[in-house]
Design a protein around this motif. Structure first.
Motif, PDB file in Angstrom:
ATOM      1  N   ASP A   1       8.674  13.649   1.694  1.00  0.00           N
ATOM      2  CA  ASP A   1       9.028  12.262   2.012  1.00  0.00           C
ATOM      3  C   ASP A   1       7.946  11.580   2.828  1.00  0.00           C
ATOM      4  N   ASP A   2       7.338  12.319   3.770  1.00  0.00           N
ATOM      5  CA  ASP A   2       6.261  11.740   4.575  1.00  0.00           C
ATOM      6  C   ASP A   2       5.093  11.310   3.701  1.00  0.00           C
ATOM      7  N   ALA A   3       4.762  12.142   2.710  1.00  0.00           N
ATOM      8  CA  ALA A   3       3.659  11.803   1.811  1.00  0.00           C
ATOM      9  C   ALA A   3       3.995  10.547   1.025  1.00  0.00           C
ATOM     10  N   ASP A   4       5.239  10.475   0.544  1.00  0.00           N
ATOM     11  CA  ASP A   4       5.649   9.268  -0.170  1.00  0.00           C
ATOM     12  C   ASP A   4       5.516   8.054   0.729  1.00  0.00           C
ATOM     13  N   ASP A   5       5.895   8.231   1.989  1.00  0.00           N
ATOM     14  CA  ASP A   5       5.808   7.113   2.923  1.00  0.00           C
ATOM     15  C   ASP A   5       4.368   6.686   3.150  1.00  0.00           C
ATOM     16  N   VAL A   6       3.498   7.642   3.466  1.00  0.00           N
ATOM     17  CA  VAL A   6       2.100   7.308   3.764  1.00  0.00           C
ATOM     18  C   VAL A   6       1.429   6.698   2.537  1.00  0.00           C
ATOM     19  N   MET A   7       1.478   7.400   1.432  1.00  0.00           N
ATOM     20  CA  MET A   7       0.806   6.914   0.225  1.00  0.00           C
ATOM     21  C   MET A   7       1.459   5.627  -0.286  1.00  0.00           C
ATOM     22  N   GLY A   8       2.779   5.550  -0.200  1.00  0.00           N
ATOM     23  CA  GLY A   8       3.480   4.348  -0.653  1.00  0.00           C
ATOM     24  C   GLY A   8       3.145   3.128   0.178  1.00  0.00           C
ATOM     25  N   VAL A   9       3.115   3.308   1.486  1.00  0.00           N
ATOM     26  CA  VAL A   9       2.802   2.187   2.382  1.00  0.00           C
ATOM     27  C   VAL A   9       1.370   1.716   2.158  1.00  0.00           C
ATOM     28  N   ILE A  10       0.444   2.656   2.076  1.00  0.00           N
ATOM     29  CA  ILE A  10      -0.962   2.283   1.866  1.00  0.00           C
ATOM     30  C   ILE A  10      -1.131   1.596   0.515  1.00  0.00           C
ATOM     31  N   THR A  11      -0.492   2.141  -0.512  1.00  0.00           N
ATOM     32  CA  THR A  11      -0.569   1.524  -1.843  1.00  0.00           C
ATOM     33  C   THR A  11      -0.036   0.093  -1.804  1.00  0.00           C
ATOM     34  N   GLN A  12       1.082  -0.089  -1.149  1.00  0.00           N
ATOM     35  CA  GLN A  12       1.667  -1.431  -1.051  1.00  0.00           C
ATOM     36  C   GLN A  12       0.739  -2.384  -0.296  1.00  0.00           C
TER      37      GLN A  12
ATOM     38  N   THR B   1      -0.874  -5.728  -1.882  1.00  0.00           N
ATOM     39  CA  THR B   1      -0.646  -7.020  -1.236  1.00  0.00           C
ATOM     40  C   THR B   1      -1.969  -7.705  -0.924  1.00  0.00           C
ATOM     41  N   ARG B   2      -2.920  -6.952  -0.406  1.00  0.00           N
ATOM     42  CA  ARG B   2      -4.219  -7.518  -0.026  1.00  0.00           C
ATOM     43  C   ARG B   2      -4.982  -8.071  -1.219  1.00  0.00           C
ATOM     44  N   PHE B   3      -4.967  -7.321  -2.339  1.00  0.00           N
ATOM     45  CA  PHE B   3      -5.756  -7.728  -3.495  1.00  0.00           C
ATOM     46  C   PHE B   3      -4.926  -8.399  -4.586  1.00  0.00           C
ATOM     47  N   GLN B   4      -3.640  -8.556  -4.349  1.00  0.00           N
ATOM     48  CA  GLN B   4      -2.745  -9.268  -5.253  1.00  0.00           C
ATOM     49  C   GLN B   4      -2.773  -8.718  -6.680  1.00  0.00           C
ATOM     50  N   MET B   5      -2.785  -7.383  -6.790  1.00  0.00           N
ATOM     51  CA  MET B   5      -2.716  -6.741  -8.098  1.00  0.00           C
ATOM     52  C   MET B   5      -2.304  -5.288  -7.927  1.00  0.00           C
TER      53      MET B   5
ATOM     54  N   ALA C   1     -10.642  -2.555 -12.341  1.00  0.00           N
ATOM     55  CA  ALA C   1     -11.550  -3.669 -12.048  1.00  0.00           C
ATOM     56  C   ALA C   1     -12.773  -3.181 -11.273  1.00  0.00           C
ATOM     57  N   VAL C   2     -12.561  -2.304 -10.310  1.00  0.00           N
ATOM     58  CA  VAL C   2     -13.679  -1.772  -9.523  1.00  0.00           C
ATOM     59  C   VAL C   2     -14.569  -0.898 -10.402  1.00  0.00           C
ATOM     60  N   ALA C   3     -13.963  -0.121 -11.295  1.00  0.00           N
ATOM     61  CA  ALA C   3     -14.751   0.743 -12.182  1.00  0.00           C
ATOM     62  C   ALA C   3     -15.620  -0.086 -13.126  1.00  0.00           C
ATOM     63  N   SER C   4     -15.098  -1.224 -13.577  1.00  0.00           N
ATOM     64  CA  SER C   4     -15.864  -2.042 -14.520  1.00  0.00           C
ATOM     65  C   SER C   4     -16.898  -2.933 -13.836  1.00  0.00           C
ATOM     66  N   ALA C   5     -16.643  -3.323 -12.593  1.00  0.00           N
ATOM     67  CA  ALA C   5     -17.584  -4.190 -11.861  1.00  0.00           C
ATOM     68  C   ALA C   5     -17.597  -3.788 -10.386  1.00  0.00           C
ATOM     69  N   PRO C   6     -18.260  -2.688 -10.046  1.00  0.00           N
ATOM     70  CA  PRO C   6     -18.210  -2.196  -8.659  1.00  0.00           C
ATOM     71  C   PRO C   6     -18.856  -3.106  -7.626  1.00  0.00           C
ATOM     72  N   HIS C   7     -19.729  -3.991  -8.042  1.00  0.00           N
ATOM     73  CA  HIS C   7     -20.409  -4.868  -7.080  1.00  0.00           C
ATOM     74  C   HIS C   7     -19.771  -6.247  -6.977  1.00  0.00           C
TER      75      HIS C   7
ATOM     76  N   VAL D   1     -14.848  -0.478  -1.668  1.00  0.00           N
ATOM     77  CA  VAL D   1     -14.728   0.449  -0.540  1.00  0.00           C
ATOM     78  C   VAL D   1     -13.288   0.935  -0.393  1.00  0.00           C
ATOM     79  N   VAL D   2     -12.326   0.052  -0.546  1.00  0.00           N
ATOM     80  CA  VAL D   2     -10.919   0.439  -0.421  1.00  0.00           C
ATOM     81  C   VAL D   2     -10.539   1.431  -1.510  1.00  0.00           C
ATOM     82  N   VAL D   3     -10.964   1.184  -2.741  1.00  0.00           N
ATOM     83  CA  VAL D   3     -10.642   2.099  -3.837  1.00  0.00           C
ATOM     84  C   VAL D   3     -11.288   3.465  -3.596  1.00  0.00           C
ATOM     85  N   LYS D   4     -12.522   3.466  -3.117  1.00  0.00           N
ATOM     86  CA  LYS D   4     -13.202   4.734  -2.820  1.00  0.00           C
ATOM     87  C   LYS D   4     -12.426   5.524  -1.764  1.00  0.00           C
ATOM     88  N   TRP D   5     -12.077   4.868  -0.659  1.00  0.00           N
ATOM     89  CA  TRP D   5     -11.377   5.554   0.416  1.00  0.00           C
ATOM     90  C   TRP D   5      -9.947   5.920   0.022  1.00  0.00           C
TER      91      TRP D   5
END
Length: 153
Positions: free
Chosen positions: A3-14, A18-22, A30-36, A43-47
């Motif tokens: 449950d903790d993993a669901d919480d951490v990963m779920g919250v970060i995913t959300q 929210t930040r990138f509206q997708m 999108a990052v894979a097709s146009a990384p720059h 950076v967010v996708v990498k991390w």
């Protein structure tokens, strides 16, 4: 996944969505097709990928510890079990550290995200002159050297 993993990963995913509206999957494509195209997204996708890897390591360590605890006598925790417990603690620290990095990059107002010097608490902007006008110290006239008796050169 716990449950903790669901919480951490779920919250970060959300937060990412929210930040990138997708959805995260779309952002990854999108990052894979146009990384720059968007450095923040890249950076967010990498991390986030590194965070997901750390979560997998944590889950494996937890499973190994759980299995060792089931086999161990109820009143004794031997050295191998304690090592597994330490691995779980380390994996949690790594996962939580990576989660903090993702959250740092998601927040455009976090320290270090507003320009040079922001990491020191200095706002980016035009350089200003010193508050006080400074001038070089006045030079003193050097007295001619006088030989001292008994001193050798």
């Amino acid at each position: 996944m716990s449950d903790d993993a669901d919480d951490v990963m779920g919250v970060i995913t959300q937060q990412i969505e929210t930040r990138f509206q997708m959805p995260l999957a779309d952002l990854r494509r999108a990052v894979a097709s146009a990384p720059h195209a968007n450095n923040d997204a890249t950076v967010v996708v990498k991390w986030y990928g590194m965070l997901a890897e750390a979560q997998e390591v944590l889950e494996k360590a937890e499973e190994a510890l759980g299995a060792a605890l089931e086999r161990a006598p109820a009143d004794v925790l031997d050295e191998p079990v304690m090592k597994l417990a330490q691995q779980v603690n380390t994996a949690v620290a790594v996962r939580d550290g990576r989660a903090m990095v993702v959250r740092h990059y998601l927040d455009p107002n976090s320290p270090g995200r507003k320009g040079p010097g922001a990491w020191r608490g200095v706002e980016a902007g035009p350089r200003r002159s010193p508050a006080l006008q400074t001038a070089p110290a006045p030079s003193r006239a050097h007295a001619p050297s006088v030989p001292v008796r008994g001193a050798s050169r």
